[in-house]
Design a protein around this motif. Structure first.
Motif, mmCIF file in Angstrom:
data_model
loop_
_atom_site.group_PDB
_atom_site.id
_atom_site.type_symbol
_atom_site.label_atom_id
_atom_site.label_comp_id
_atom_site.label_asym_id
_atom_site.label_seq_id
_atom_site.Cartn_x
_atom_site.Cartn_y
_atom_site.Cartn_z
ATOM 1 N N ARG A 42 -26.742 -37.665 -33.301
ATOM 2 C CA ARG A 42 -25.825 -37.065 -33.940
ATOM 3 C C ARG A 42 -24.944 -36.182 -32.891
ATOM 4 N N ASP A 98 -26.185 -48.830 -32.908
ATOM 5 C CA ASP A 98 -25.495 -47.758 -33.542
ATOM 6 C C ASP A 98 -24.233 -47.497 -32.755
ATOM 7 N N HIS A 126 -21.209 -47.921 -35.055
ATOM 8 C CA HIS A 126 -20.848 -46.921 -36.064
ATOM 9 C C HIS A 126 -19.803 -45.776 -35.242
ATOM 10 N N ARG A 164 -15.272 -47.084 -42.149
ATOM 11 C CA ARG A 164 -16.773 -47.479 -42.403
ATOM 12 C C ARG A 164 -17.748 -46.457 -41.616
ATOM 13 N N ASN A 165 -17.034 -46.341 -40.312
ATOM 14 C CA ASN A 165 -17.762 -45.201 -39.500
ATOM 15 C C ASN A 165 -17.741 -43.953 -39.826
ATOM 16 N N GLU A 191 -17.809 -43.143 -43.095
ATOM 17 C CA GLU A 191 -18.831 -43.069 -44.149
ATOM 18 C C GLU A 191 -20.200 -43.251 -43.594
ATOM 19 N N GLN A 192 -20.405 -43.857 -42.690
ATOM 20 C CA GLN A 192 -21.860 -43.606 -42.019
ATOM 21 C C GLN A 192 -22.313 -42.275 -41.495
ATOM 22 N N GLU A 193 -21.317 -41.773 -40.893
ATOM 23 C CA GLU A 193 -21.498 -40.355 -40.510
ATOM 24 C C GLU A 193 -21.747 -39.397 -41.675
ATOM 25 N N ARG A 243 -23.080 -39.851 -44.426
ATOM 26 C CA ARG A 243 -24.284 -40.277 -44.886
ATOM 27 C C ARG A 243 -25.385 -39.830 -44.045
ATOM 28 N N GLU A 244 -25.247 -39.736 -42.578
ATOM 29 C CA GLU A 244 -26.298 -39.160 -41.782
ATOM 30 C C GLU A 244 -26.330 -37.556 -41.798
#
Length: 318
Positions: free
Chosen positions: A123, A153, A156, A258-259, A261-263, A265-266
């Motif tokens: 991260r 990864d 993303h 989408r990237n 959204e993934q972040e 979530r993380e």
């Protein structure tokens, strides 16, 4: 705060380096600065370079930086190295390998440890990329360590992903079995002056013919010699062609959404994990485990109850 923001936006290398260090060290104050910087992000072209060790990614980066500077573009580089199990720092030293750019005000290079992240990009790496984006660098190059399932990864964060291979490095089929085919937007055969370069290109072409593409973009295969800066101009041309394709078909914004959204979530997972660690250290939880051992409660009931307890109280700094 205003001084920090102004310094970052002025590409003050000292402040950029200090902020990235604070990010790596988990300084709670970093969140406030990152929140203030976020509105100024989203303008840089993010390029990921991945591939097996020894493929020559660093020499390729060196030539690409030089070409981009000739094009009057500013460049930020995040080189993700393996993390030392003893010091926690990066084992390799891309800043040492690229010292010729150190005095260039239009270039910022930083090596970061993977910190054991299963995705290859911690991260902290993604947040460092955001700092360089807010600083106004035109192009940000992210070099990742190794290749394989853990390197997926990179998709993303990057707008364009280049997979760097070199002749004689092993069976290319193994690379595709690892799932890299699906994320590679370009294939770069580096050290192409070595025997086997044409055969490697032919193998990639055959596998691309067998692959089912969900879009019209067919990843091109580029030949480069990083140490001689050969093929760098063609590589950059294909990268910008991919960028133009994404923007023309609407996939540019879709990929970035989408990237993000993934972040999100993380970040959420990290918040829950941190709160969970705090709760699981409480004496009450130890007592709950004793009830499970005595068969007075089952593991699923305890897990459910404590997760609800955590979710109801999640908050605070990331």
């Amino acid at each position: 705060m205003d001084d920090w923001l102004q310094s970052i936006q002025n590409k003050d290398k000292r402040h950029i380096a200090r902020l990235i260090s604070r990010i790596e060290n988990g300084d709670p104050q970093k969140i406030k600065i990152l929140e203030e910087l976020y509105p100024f992000t989203g303008n840089a072209y993010l390029i990921g370079l991945t591939g097996p060790p020894g493929a020559g990614k660093s020499s390729l980066l060196d030539g690409l930086i030089r070409h981009l500077r000739d094009e009057r573009l500013t460049v930020g580089v995040i080189a993700v190295d393996p993390t030392s199990p003893f010091t926690g720092g990066a084992i390799l030293g891309d800043r040492v390998r690229m010292t010729k750019h150190a005095l260039d005000e239009g270039v910022f290079i930083r090596s970061m440890g993977s910190r054991g992240s299963l995705g290859g990009l911690s991260r902290a790496t993604k947040e460092a990329v955001r700092v360089l984006d807010a600083a106004g660098f035109d192009v940000i190059l992210i070099e990742t360590v190794g290749v394989g399932q853990a390197e997926l990864d990179i998709m993303h964060i990057a707008d364009t992903v280049a997979l760097v291979l070199n002749p004689g490095a092993g069976d290319v089929v193994q690379v595709f079995k690892a799932g890299i085919m699906e994320i590679a937007d370009l294939f770069v055969i580096n050290k192409s002056d070595r025997p086997g370069a044409r055969r490697l290109a032919a193998e990639i072409e055959e596998l691309l013919d067998l692959a089912k593409h969900g879009h019209a973009w067919r990843p091109p295969i580029l030949h480069t010699i990083g140490t001689k800066s050969e093929g760098i101009e063609d590589l950059w041309r294909e990268m910008t062609r991919h960028r133009d394709y994404l923007q023309a078909c609407g996939e540019w914004s879709g990929r970035r959404e989408r990237n993000l959204e993934q972040e999100v979530r993380e970040v959420m997972e990290d918040l829950v994990r941190r709160r969970l660690e705090e709760e699981l250290n409480l004496p009450e939880f130890k007592q709950e485990l004793e009830r499970v051992a005595q068969r007075k409660k089952d593991p699923y009931q305890v897990a459910r109850e404590w997760l609800e307890r955590v979710l109801g109280r999640t908050g605070g700094e990331c």
